[in-house]
Design a protein around this motif. Sequence first.
Motif, mmCIF file in Angstrom:
data_model
loop_
_atom_site.group_PDB
_atom_site.id
_atom_site.type_symbol
_atom_site.label_atom_id
_atom_site.label_comp_id
_atom_site.label_asym_id
_atom_site.label_seq_id
_atom_site.Cartn_x
_atom_site.Cartn_y
_atom_site.Cartn_z
ATOM 1 N N TYR A 1 -3.876 18.368 -2.863
ATOM 2 C CA TYR A 1 -2.775 17.778 -3.644
ATOM 3 C C TYR A 1 -2.209 16.529 -2.975
ATOM 4 O O TYR A 1 -1.535 15.719 -3.617
ATOM 5 C CB TYR A 1 -1.664 18.812 -3.858
ATOM 6 N N LEU A 2 -2.507 16.356 -1.684
ATOM 7 C CA LEU A 2 -2.022 15.171 -0.969
ATOM 8 C C LEU A 2 -2.767 13.907 -1.376
ATOM 9 O O LEU A 2 -2.413 12.813 -0.922
ATOM 10 C CB LEU A 2 -2.141 15.388 0.540
ATOM 11 N N GLY A 3 -3.780 14.052 -2.226
ATOM 12 C CA GLY A 3 -4.400 12.862 -2.795
ATOM 13 C C GLY A 3 -3.387 11.998 -3.531
ATOM 14 O O GLY A 3 -3.517 10.765 -3.564
ATOM 15 N N VAL A 4 -2.361 12.626 -4.114
ATOM 16 C CA VAL A 4 -1.305 11.866 -4.786
ATOM 17 C C VAL A 4 -0.583 10.965 -3.793
ATOM 18 O O VAL A 4 -0.216 9.828 -4.110
ATOM 19 C CB VAL A 4 -0.313 12.820 -5.482
ATOM 20 N N ASP A 5 -0.401 11.453 -2.578
ATOM 21 C CA ASP A 5 0.268 10.657 -1.550
ATOM 22 C C ASP A 5 -0.578 9.438 -1.172
ATOM 23 O O ASP A 5 -0.038 8.360 -0.886
ATOM 24 C CB ASP A 5 0.539 11.526 -0.326
ATOM 25 N N ILE A 6 -1.896 9.608 -1.191
ATOM 26 C CA ILE A 6 -2.780 8.470 -0.957
ATOM 27 C C ILE A 6 -2.617 7.450 -2.080
ATOM 28 O O ILE A 6 -2.567 6.236 -1.846
ATOM 29 C CB ILE A 6 -4.250 8.934 -0.842
ATOM 30 N N PHE A 7 -2.521 7.930 -3.314
ATOM 31 C CA PHE A 7 -2.276 7.031 -4.452
ATOM 32 C C PHE A 7 -0.992 6.230 -4.252
ATOM 33 O O PHE A 7 -0.933 5.036 -4.554
ATOM 34 C CB PHE A 7 -2.177 7.826 -5.757
ATOM 35 N N PHE A 8 0.056 6.890 -3.758
ATOM 36 C CA PHE A 8 1.318 6.188 -3.527
ATOM 37 C C PHE A 8 1.132 5.060 -2.519
ATOM 38 O O PHE A 8 1.658 3.952 -2.696
ATOM 39 C CB PHE A 8 2.388 7.164 -3.036
ATOM 40 N N VAL A 9 0.422 5.340 -1.432
ATOM 41 C CA VAL A 9 0.194 4.309 -0.417
ATOM 42 C C VAL A 9 -0.591 3.140 -1.016
ATOM 43 O O VAL A 9 -0.238 1.969 -0.818
ATOM 44 C CB VAL A 9 -0.559 4.894 0.795
ATOM 45 N N LEU A 10 -1.635 3.447 -1.762
ATOM 46 C CA LEU A 10 -2.442 2.401 -2.385
ATOM 47 C C LEU A 10 -1.619 1.585 -3.372
ATOM 48 O O LEU A 10 -1.726 0.351 -3.427
ATOM 49 C CB LEU A 10 -3.643 3.025 -3.095
ATOM 50 N N SER A 11 -0.800 2.266 -4.149
ATOM 51 C CA SER A 11 0.037 1.567 -5.129
ATOM 52 C C SER A 11 1.008 0.632 -4.423
ATOM 53 O O SER A 11 1.173 -0.536 -4.807
ATOM 54 C CB SER A 11 0.797 2.578 -5.986
ATOM 55 N N GLY A 12 1.675 1.131 -3.374
ATOM 56 C CA GLY A 12 2.603 0.291 -2.637
ATOM 57 C C GLY A 12 1.917 -0.919 -2.031
ATOM 58 O O GLY A 12 2.466 -2.026 -2.035
ATOM 59 N N TYR A 13 0.715 -0.728 -1.538
ATOM 60 C CA TYR A 13 -0.042 -1.831 -0.936
ATOM 61 C C TYR A 13 -0.413 -2.886 -1.974
ATOM 62 O O TYR A 13 -0.135 -4.086 -1.801
ATOM 63 C CB TYR A 13 -1.314 -1.277 -0.284
ATOM 64 N N LEU A 14 -1.040 -2.465 -3.054
ATOM 65 C CA LEU A 14 -1.544 -3.421 -4.044
ATOM 66 C C LEU A 14 -0.419 -4.169 -4.744
ATOM 67 O O LEU A 14 -0.482 -5.399 -4.916
ATOM 68 C CB LEU A 14 -2.418 -2.690 -5.065
ATOM 69 N N ILE A 15 0.605 -3.446 -5.153
ATOM 70 C CA ILE A 15 1.707 -4.099 -5.873
ATOM 71 C C ILE A 15 2.446 -5.073 -4.959
ATOM 72 O O ILE A 15 2.795 -6.193 -5.355
ATOM 73 C CB ILE A 15 2.678 -3.046 -6.440
ATOM 74 N N THR A 16 2.675 -4.654 -3.715
ATOM 75 C CA THR A 16 3.380 -5.541 -2.786
ATOM 76 C C THR A 16 2.566 -6.794 -2.495
ATOM 77 O O THR A 16 3.123 -7.912 -2.422
ATOM 78 C CB THR A 16 3.676 -4.800 -1.469
ATOM 79 N N LEU A 17 1.257 -6.645 -2.333
ATOM 80 C CA LEU A 17 0.399 -7.796 -2.062
ATOM 81 C C LEU A 17 0.484 -8.813 -3.195
ATOM 82 O O LEU A 17 0.612 -10.021 -2.973
ATOM 83 C CB LEU A 17 -1.048 -7.326 -1.877
ATOM 84 N N ILE A 18 0.465 -8.306 -4.426
ATOM 85 C CA ILE A 18 0.564 -9.187 -5.592
ATOM 86 C C ILE A 18 1.941 -9.865 -5.644
ATOM 87 O O ILE A 18 2.062 -11.087 -5.789
ATOM 88 C CB ILE A 18 0.307 -8.396 -6.880
ATOM 89 N N LEU A 19 2.995 -9.058 -5.512
ATOM 90 C CA LEU A 19 4.352 -9.590 -5.600
ATOM 91 C C LEU A 19 4.629 -10.609 -4.499
ATOM 92 O O LEU A 19 5.244 -11.656 -4.747
ATOM 93 C CB LEU A 19 5.366 -8.441 -5.501
ATOM 94 N N TRP A 20 4.184 -10.309 -3.293
ATOM 95 C CA TRP A 20 4.463 -11.186 -2.159
ATOM 96 C C TRP A 20 3.785 -12.542 -2.342
ATOM 97 O O TRP A 20 4.384 -13.585 -2.102
ATOM 98 C CB TRP A 20 4.008 -10.515 -0.878
ATOM 99 N N ARG A 21 2.537 -12.517 -2.778
ATOM 100 C CA ARG A 21 1.816 -13.776 -2.964
ATOM 101 C C ARG A 21 2.434 -14.595 -4.090
ATOM 102 O O ARG A 21 2.558 -15.821 -3.984
ATOM 103 C CB ARG A 21 0.336 -13.495 -3.235
#
Length: 646
Positions: free
Chosen positions: A44-64
């Motif tokens: 079930y901790l796969g969801v936590d991996i999704f959260f990390v990936l989401s935070g990474y990708l969205i932040t990378l887009i927003l920051w640029r």
Amino acid sequence: MHTRVGSADSHLIGYRADVDGLRAIAVISVIAFHLSRSWLPGGYLGVDIFFVLSGYLITLILWREALKGQFSILRFYERRIRRIMPALLFLLFFTTMAAMALLLPADLIGYGKSMLATLGFVANIYFWRDTDYFSRAAEAKPLLHVWSLGVEEQFYIVFPLLIAVLARFWPRATFPAIVLLTLLSLVANYLALRFGGAAPAFFLLPTRAWELGAGAMVALLPLSLTPRGTNAGFLAIIGTIAVLVGIITPLPKYGAVPVALPVVVGAMFLIAAGQIQLSPVNRLLGARPLAFVGLISYSLYLWHWPIIVFAQYYLVRDLNIGEMMIAVVVMTICAVASWRFVERPFRSKTMTAPTLYRSAAAGVCVSAALASVLIWSNGLPSRMSGEAAAINAAVGTNYRCPVSNYLRLGQSRACVLNLPSRNPVDAKVVLLGNSHAQMYAPVWEAIFAEMNMPGLLVPANGCLPTVSVNISRECTDIAAGNLREIGKLPNVKTVILGLTWEHSDLIDPNGNALDNRNDATLAQGIDDLINRLQGIGKKVVLVGPVAYPGWDLPSELSRDLAFGHSLEKPTSLPAEEFQRQDGAIIQHFEARNDIGFARPDTVLCDPSRCNYVIDGRSMFADASHIAQAELFRFRSIFTEALAAQH
């Protein structure tokens, strides 16, 4: 870095196949856990991996975008709608059709409520109040898994604006600020677990934001700190080990350390290891089969759980291996179709924003209307037999304190029970214990109102209220804290104790295991608590044990009746068996003349058996908690026990 087009928004930041591979690991882990919890206990901790990936990708887009002065909140939410809504609405259409065909009235009403919560992206809040994610009852809720969408979308209400402001006015402070906010959320998670808030820690944004923040930290990592070469390879290996350890042998659930910490840190390391140049591990993650599963992971995540739930709901049992394989094939076909014919077309810029908004709004309105019909029609009861519907009406109806009734009590919390002032100091009586005290709260509150006694519920859900023995050291601390706070309430004259009585594993305050054969150790722990309460001037009423089914009776029995299955599980317990289990401890506390002792077993048991069903109605809301509609049956014995102390 790979550049082929793949995941959503990859055209903005460059495509990383290893990120899709990590998505694949996440979704496969979740599916494996939901098919059989014994396969991957931490899946079930796969969801936590999704959260990390989401935070990474969205932040990378927003920051640029923010650094280039191109940030647009409208464009951001347009991308989120394209990403989330079409596939979600597509799923909801089919799950609603299946729900109307299969779910019994109480479950269909719950489905309608969860559907409205899903459309409003507050499913995490709804399920926090509705169910325990790990309970058997949760396995009959087709939309349980969308709680994670609620967390993400709530996070993205504020986070883009925060990034935009920091990028414009304090760009150098952005990384430290995100680190600080992430650590604050992690501390909030720890404190929630430490003080008995496992459910809010699991479901709510403030205690989950640290996982999205962890991904954001990787996206904002200064170039000088970004690993490369041998260091990146070493970091990827450590990250892989952390993720595997987390999902295969997770830390003790709800312990002092957040169980998700290893997989979150591992995911951070794996993402960081591929930032500049792909390490060997990252190249392996980017293999085409894994990357493709990552591409369809959102649709696969959406579809996998309802398919498992509906199959098990109809069969009224877990799936066997053959059925699991069929379920995997079906969910994969649905996911590929959703990705190919729903996700990709709506992400395409050929569909204009106004068309997208109109389509999404129409889908939401139709879905909300359908959900409202299911709720207002009381779950369309005419579809099912009256016998099945009567049993099913008890599903999940055990009392839970409304959020509006909670108030702070020291480092813990309490719940108002006939306390108009909402000031704990004014309370004259306290109901103390775990969920087996809380389930009786409505009938106790009615008694308090009749006797003009302001009261409080002081819960220690998942724990025992006893100090000298308990089920964990964390629970011992919670119990000791509650006892201290009750001692500070000058007007409290009476404490009513309620608890679960069947415990094979107990520990002392030092964490040493205790032998609880014949319930002797538990009895000593309750005696000790009674003596402590009497020592600070409190009278004590103890609510005794009750025979309960140990299986989700209202849900499973009603489905067996509705779908014509044979009834194999018992709907009562022989009276002599109950006496063998609990007779000695009941006799022990009946012999104490210095307390009021209420015996719920006298309500449900006759000379031959203890009944789980009376007059065609389930006495229980799940495997062990009394249904709220049946609490009236216990009022006289509770009144007598309380009167004995006044």
